[in-house]
Write an enzyme that holds these catalytic residues in place. Structure first.
Site, short mmCIF file in Angstrom:
data_model
loop_
_atom_site.label_atom_id
_atom_site.label_comp_id
_atom_site.label_asym_id
_atom_site.label_seq_id
_atom_site.Cartn_x
_atom_site.Cartn_y
_atom_site.Cartn_z
CD GLU A 177 -9.94 40.43 74.38
OE1 GLU A 177 -10.36 39.46 73.75
OE2 GLU A 177 -9.65 40.39 75.59
CE LYS A 214 -7.07 37.67 73.20
NZ LYS A 214 -6.92 36.77 74.36
#
Length: 297
Positions: A177, A214
């Site tokens: 992420e 993500k």
């Protein structure tokens, strides 16, 4: 718990991932959004207990099933806790049909070159071993990009892939992420650099290796399509990044193949003061809207 079935669900099932991993400094803010201010607890243990009660209430809702919520990211204390006497990850998969993930990062370093790298994750191997033993499928770790600085973004991506490889060696699926802050003036430029850096690292991964990503909802719709279609990416999910749910859903629906992994976008409108009927109705509406946005692209 069957990792093959979990992998098949994460790779191909329609739906979205619930982010239930608020921790540390974000916990009071999350509880305030839930209608509980600092007067509701007297110490950190009480605060985290209230947070666990909130998460358990969400997970136990009739709306929270693998039909639309295909995965959920947990905070370490949630993984170590129980729901109705059953370990949380086991409850998620066996009672809800939801694939469990674990947040593993320990916060962010001070900004350098326009980014905030992850702090060193002490004891990561031991944490991964515990996660595997508890039936966790994968992990998630966050770092932040505040400026379209190539050196900084290259460092962020290199760190994410390096730690991801350490996690992958334990048989866990890492969600990388590298968040781009949605308010920065050069967001689109940062996303161009990020796409290039991630692609370069993906192309160097060994054969039959996959990660998940993500990412912030992009400025240009379908900007991350090459990552979604990459053979070494199991799934690309979107964080809401501070957008209200309706706006996040609208942006997500413009990105084919990207699904949600919302936190505040999921819990928006939920309150400790609601009756179970009101709570479940509010959560059902949120889940339905996020699921539809995840399918729309």
């Amino acid at each position: 718990m069957n990792k093959i079935d979990m992998a098949a669900q994460m790779a191909g099932k329609a739906g979205f991932i619930a982010a239930l991993d608020q921790s540390g400094g974000s916990t009071p803010k999350a509880l305030k959004g839930y209608g509980l201010d600092e007067t509701a607890w007297s110490n950190d243990e009480d605060m985290f207990a209230l947070m666990h009660e909130m998460r358990a209430r969400i997970i136990k809702s009739p709306a929270f099933t693998g039909e639309k919520v295909i995965g959920a990211i947990l905070f370490e204390r949630t993984m170590d806790g129980e729901i109705d006497g059953t370990p949380s990850a086991q409850y998620l998969w066996e009672q809800c049909g939801v694939v469990p993930f674990l947040k593993v990062d320990k916060g962010l370093e001070e900004a350098r070159d326009g980014v905030k790298l992850m702090k060193p994750i002490g004891g990561l191997d031991a944490l991964c071993e515990r996660a595997v033993a508890k039936g966790i499928f994968g992990t998630k770790m966050r770092s932040v990009i505040d400026v379209a600085n190539r050196d900084g973004i290259a460092a962020i991506v290199a760190q994410q892939f390096e730690v991801g490889e350490q996690i992958r060696r334990h048989g866990l699926m890492p969600i990388l992420e590298p968040e781009v802050t949605i308010t920065i003036a050069d967001k689109a430029d940062a996303e161009d650099i990020l796409l290039e850096e991630i692609s370069n690292h993906l192309n160097k991964l060994p054969e039959n290796t996959q990660v998940m990503l993500k990412l912030s909802l992009p400025t240009r719709a379908n900007h991350y399509r090459p990552l979604i279609e990459h053979e070494k990416v199991m799934r690309v999910v979107a964080l809401s990044g501070g957008y209200a749910r309706d706006e996040a859903n609208g942006k997500l629906a413009q990105n084919a193949g990207m699904i949600a992994s919302f936190s505040r976008g999921l819990t928006e409108g939920l309150s400790a003061q609601q009756s179970d009927e009101e709570f479940n109705a509010t959560l059902t509406a949120a889940i339905d809207s996020i699921c539809e946005a995840s399918k729309a692209g």
